[in-house]
Design an enzyme around this catalytic site. Structure first.
Site, mmCIF file in Angstrom:
data_model
loop_
_atom_site.group_PDB
_atom_site.id
_atom_site.type_symbol
_atom_site.label_atom_id
_atom_site.label_comp_id
_atom_site.label_asym_id
_atom_site.label_seq_id
_atom_site.Cartn_x
_atom_site.Cartn_y
_atom_site.Cartn_z
ATOM 1 N N CYS A 113 0.872 -1.189 -0.218
ATOM 2 C CA CYS A 113 -0.121 0.122 0.053
ATOM 3 C C CYS A 113 0.929 1.479 -0.402
ATOM 4 C CB CYS A 113 -0.962 -0.228 1.508
ATOM 5 S SG CYS A 113 -0.040 -0.185 2.802
ATOM 6 N N HIS A 135 15.132 -14.972 11.657
ATOM 7 C CA HIS A 135 14.238 -14.770 12.672
ATOM 8 C C HIS A 135 13.123 -14.837 12.857
ATOM 9 C CE1 HIS A 135 18.278 -12.981 13.721
ATOM 10 N NE2 HIS A 135 18.547 -14.093 13.209
ATOM 11 N N HIS A 156 15.446 -18.602 17.911
ATOM 12 C CA HIS A 156 13.972 -18.113 17.165
ATOM 13 C C HIS A 156 13.088 -19.267 17.159
ATOM 14 C CE1 HIS A 156 16.945 -15.302 16.033
ATOM 15 N NE2 HIS A 156 17.865 -16.735 15.272
#
Length: 148
Positions: A65, A98, A133
């Protein structure tokens, strides 16, 4: 890999550039619009992409956008979506490694088409590292479950 892509009126040009990139990379995609230059509501385009990715119909999604902010906020309301708003290559790589982001949001009024292509290419070709992670991504999923 199968990618869902959409933009509102403020992201049409970069969306078209990213579609060319996907074709060059041999990545299957479906375009969810919009095909206009008049003002439309970004949630109407973010939601179908986010729902399709969350259901597993697409591996990843890309939303554009004017700023990327509205699209990312709307997409992140869908359970299972980790949409990252990215305007640099380092963050594109990091959010895949991550955060295991599954939707990329960008802003056409923030970055140009060349940088958008670089960001998308890095994001599409970077794998999730898991490991240390994974615990953090699982905590995000738990938060999501607790706040349905």
């Amino acid at each position: 890999m199968k990618v869902a892509i959409a933009s509102d009126h403020g992201g049409v040009n970069i969306r078209n550039e990213i579609k060319k990139l996907l074709e060059e990379m041999g990545i299957e995609y479906e375009d969810f619009g919009c095909e206009c230059e008049t003002s439309v509501d970004y949630p109407d385009y973010a939601l179908p992409v986010a729902q399709k990715v969350a259901k597993g119909e697409f591996d990843r999604g890309i939303l554009i956008c004017g700023t990327g902010i509205g699209m990312s906020i709307a997409a992140n309301k869908v359970k299972g979506i980790r949409c990252a708003l990215v305007h640099d290559v380092f963050s594109a790589k990091a959010t895949r490694e991550h955060n295991d982001s599954n939707i990329l949001a960008m802003g056409e009024r923030v970055i140009g088409p060349g940088l958008a292509r670089e960001i998308a290419k890095v994001w599409l070709t970077t794998d999730y590292e898991g490991g240390r992670h994974e615990r953090r991504v699982e905590k995000i999923k738990q938060i999501e479950e607790q706040n349905q």
